[in-house]
Motif scaffolding. Structure first.
Motif, PDB file in Angstrom:
ATOM      1  N   UNK A  65       0.755  -1.282   0.055  1.00 14.46           N
ATOM      2  CA  UNK A  65       0.021   0.123   0.114  1.00 14.46           C
ATOM      3  C   UNK A  65       1.042   1.360  -0.058  1.00 14.46           C
ATOM      4  N   UNK A  66       2.100   1.177   0.279  1.00 14.34           N
ATOM      5  CA  UNK A  66       2.949   2.511   0.262  1.00 14.34           C
ATOM      6  C   UNK A  66       4.250   2.219  -0.449  1.00 14.34           C
ATOM      7  N   UNK A  67       5.057   3.422  -0.629  1.00 11.44           N
ATOM      8  CA  UNK A  67       6.217   3.301  -1.282  1.00 11.44           C
ATOM      9  C   UNK A  67       7.071   2.763  -0.315  1.00 11.44           C
ATOM     10  N   UNK A  68       7.028   2.857   1.037  1.00 11.07           N
ATOM     11  CA  UNK A  68       8.230   2.095   1.879  1.00 11.07           C
ATOM     12  C   UNK A  68       8.007   0.799   1.622  1.00 11.07           C
ATOM     13  N   UNK A  69       6.748   0.066   1.733  1.00 11.92           N
ATOM     14  CA  UNK A  69       6.717  -1.433   1.899  1.00 11.92           C
ATOM     15  C   UNK A  69       6.978  -1.812   0.349  1.00 11.92           C
ATOM     16  N   UNK A  70       6.662  -0.845  -0.762  1.00 14.44           N
ATOM     17  CA  UNK A  70       6.961  -1.417  -1.944  1.00 14.44           C
ATOM     18  C   UNK A  70       8.574  -1.684  -2.028  1.00 14.44           C
ATOM     19  N   UNK A  71       9.257  -0.706  -1.449  1.00 10.20           N
ATOM     20  CA  UNK A  71      10.631  -0.857  -1.601  1.00 10.20           C
ATOM     21  C   UNK A  71      11.315  -1.973  -0.830  1.00 10.20           C
ATOM     22  N   UNK A  72      10.659  -2.125   0.260  1.00  5.06           N
ATOM     23  CA  UNK A  72      11.327  -3.076   0.965  1.00  5.06           C
ATOM     24  C   UNK A  72      10.938  -4.453   0.513  1.00  5.06           C
ATOM     25  N   UNK A  73       9.938  -4.582  -0.005  1.00  2.13           N
ATOM     26  CA  UNK A  73       9.278  -5.899  -0.438  1.00  2.13           C
ATOM     27  C   UNK A  73       9.921  -6.050  -1.800  1.00  2.13           C
ATOM     28  N   UNK A  74      10.393  -5.130  -2.623  1.00  6.28           N
ATOM     29  CA  UNK A  74      10.961  -5.264  -3.959  1.00  6.28           C
ATOM     30  C   UNK A  74      12.599  -5.782  -3.689  1.00  6.28           C
ATOM     31  N   UNK A  75      12.890  -5.114  -2.582  1.00  3.07           N
ATOM     32  CA  UNK A  75      14.562  -5.474  -2.393  1.00  3.07           C
ATOM     33  C   UNK A  75      14.376  -7.064  -1.685  1.00  3.07           C
ATOM     34  N   UNK A  76      13.637  -7.360  -1.070  1.00  2.00           N
ATOM     35  CA  UNK A  76      13.140  -8.633  -0.713  1.00  2.00           C
ATOM     36  C   UNK A  76      13.059  -9.813  -1.633  1.00  2.00           C
ATOM     37  N   UNK A  77      12.075  -9.308  -2.625  1.00  2.00           N
ATOM     38  CA  UNK A  77      11.755 -10.217  -3.744  1.00  2.00           C
ATOM     39  C   UNK A  77      13.125 -10.371  -4.666  1.00  2.00           C
ATOM     40  N   UNK A  78      13.756  -9.258  -4.645  1.00  2.18           N
ATOM     41  CA  UNK A  78      15.013  -9.361  -5.681  1.00  2.18           C
ATOM     42  C   UNK A  78      16.170 -10.257  -4.767  1.00  2.18           C
ATOM     43  N   UNK A  79      16.258 -10.242  -3.702  1.00  2.00           N
ATOM     44  CA  UNK A  79      17.298 -11.126  -2.987  1.00  2.00           C
ATOM     45  C   UNK A  79      17.022 -12.685  -3.244  1.00  2.00           C
ATOM     46  N   UNK A  80      15.519 -12.825  -2.993  1.00  4.52           N
ATOM     47  CA  UNK A  80      15.005 -14.156  -3.001  1.00  4.52           C
ATOM     48  C   UNK A  80      14.844 -14.648  -4.641  1.00  4.52           C
ATOM     49  N   UNK A  81      15.309 -13.767  -5.569  1.00  6.85           N
ATOM     50  CA  UNK A  81      15.408 -14.342  -7.000  1.00  6.85           C
ATOM     51  C   UNK A  81      14.007 -14.271  -7.438  1.00  6.85           C
ATOM     52  N   UNK A  82      13.013 -13.623  -7.164  1.00  2.00           N
ATOM     53  CA  UNK A  82      11.760 -13.699  -7.868  1.00  2.00           C
ATOM     54  C   UNK A  82      11.779 -12.889  -9.125  1.00  2.00           C
ATOM     55  N   UNK A  83      12.356 -13.293  -9.959  1.00  2.00           N
ATOM     56  CA  UNK A  83      12.555 -12.643 -11.192  1.00  2.00           C
ATOM     57  C   UNK A  83      11.421 -11.850 -11.920  1.00  2.00           C
ATOM     58  N   UNK A  84       9.971 -12.281 -11.732  1.00  2.00           N
ATOM     59  CA  UNK A  84       8.766 -11.719 -12.292  1.00  2.00           C
ATOM     60  C   UNK A  84       8.699 -10.131 -11.591  1.00  2.00           C
ATOM     61  N   UNK A  85       9.293  -9.973 -10.409  1.00  2.00           N
ATOM     62  CA  UNK A  85       9.210  -8.582  -9.760  1.00  2.00           C
ATOM     63  C   UNK A  85       9.761  -7.629 -10.624  1.00  2.00           C
ATOM     64  N   UNK A  86      10.685  -8.045 -11.619  1.00  2.00           N
ATOM     65  CA  UNK A  86      11.224  -6.950 -12.292  1.00  2.00           C
ATOM     66  C   UNK A  86      10.179  -6.226 -13.195  1.00  2.00           C
TER      67      UNK A  86
END
Length: 261
Positions: A65-86
């Motif tokens: 819902x917010x830029x802060x959560x989007x940013x933290x979840x984006x970084x976590x997703x990228x660390x986990x190798x969730x390619x679709x997040x791109x």
């Protein structure tokens, strides 16, 4: 303990411990926690990993819902190798005018196209430290190019000349010109690596060759659409991302390519 004020610290500590037993509690807390605790839980899940962590991070990434959560979840997703997040990260990276969010999403993109936890070094520290990283980056790029284009001496020399010009443009902060040169270097490199001809769809061929190669080329194509209107300090980050990939990319083995499809 829902009344405790140290829950975010506890979540971050669990992430540093990386004990999979913490995952159910982190996931449960994530669903209805205040934003600071959500952020800590996301970071912890990104550090611990595993299928349950990936599912939880992917869900919160889609509904953040917010830029802060989007940013933290984006970084976590990228660390986990969730390619679709791109597909969500790159457009937001190129459109946002929030400098903090821009840097966080650049780090997430770097995690996806390179090695997680590396690209941030290009964005932090003193000017001298960042310059040292850029110097090492160019040295590594020359190695990548030599290894990948060794059978085409004409192309190899053209890329080397362009890289010298690019380095000079960056040193003089002429970022729009530097990005244009980077795009030419990337196209030369890509055509050589995939053996393209005039009828080849470069983006499709890049993804067929390697997912990271495809994401990198797609990112550069999207960044090129925004280059003329992008603030210089933001365009500099886009350039560093493009260079970083060239520094760390190695052709995947046949087994890796098969798995990625």
């Amino acid at each position: 303990d829902p009344t405790s004020s140290v829950r975010p610290d506890a979540a971050r500590a669990l992430g540093r411990i990386r004990d999979p037993q913490a995952v159910p509690a982190l996931v449960e807390t994530l669903q209805s926690a205040p934003e600071d605790l959500q952020d800590a839980c996301i970071q912890a899940l990104g550090a611990i990993g595993g299928n349950v962590s990936e599912d939880a991070v992917a869900h919160i990434f889609r509904v953040s819902p917010s830029e802060r959560i989007f940013a933290s979840s984006a970084e976590a997703a990228s660390r986990l190798g969730i390619v679709e997040a791109a597909w969500e990260i790159v457009p937001r990276l190129l459109k946002t005018e929030n400098p903090v969010l821009r840097r966080q999403l650049a780090i997430a993109t770097g995690n996806l196209i390179g090695r997680p936890g590396e690209f941030y070094r290009y964005l932090i520290g003193s000017s001298a430290q960042r310059q040292a990283e850029i110097d090492r980056c160019f040295q590594q790029i020359l190695r990548t190019v030599r290894e990948s284009v060794s059978g085409k001496p004409g192309t190899l020399e053209r890329i080397r000349r362009q890289l010298r010009s690019l380095r000079g443009m960056i040193a003089h902060e002429q970022y729009e010109l530097a990005f244009a040169i980077l795009f030419k270097v990337a196209e030369l490199f890509l055509v050589s690596v995939i053996g393209a001809d005039d009828d080849t769809d470069l983006l499709d061929a890049a993804f067929q060759r390697d997912q990271k190669l495809g994401i990198w080329w797609w990112f550069l194509q999207r960044a090129a659409d925004y280059a003329q209107d992008t603030e210089p300090e933001y365009l500099a980050i886009d350039i560093l991302l493009g260079l970083y990939f060239l520094a760390v990319w190695r052709p995947p083995t046949p087994g890796e390519r098969k798995t990625r499809r």
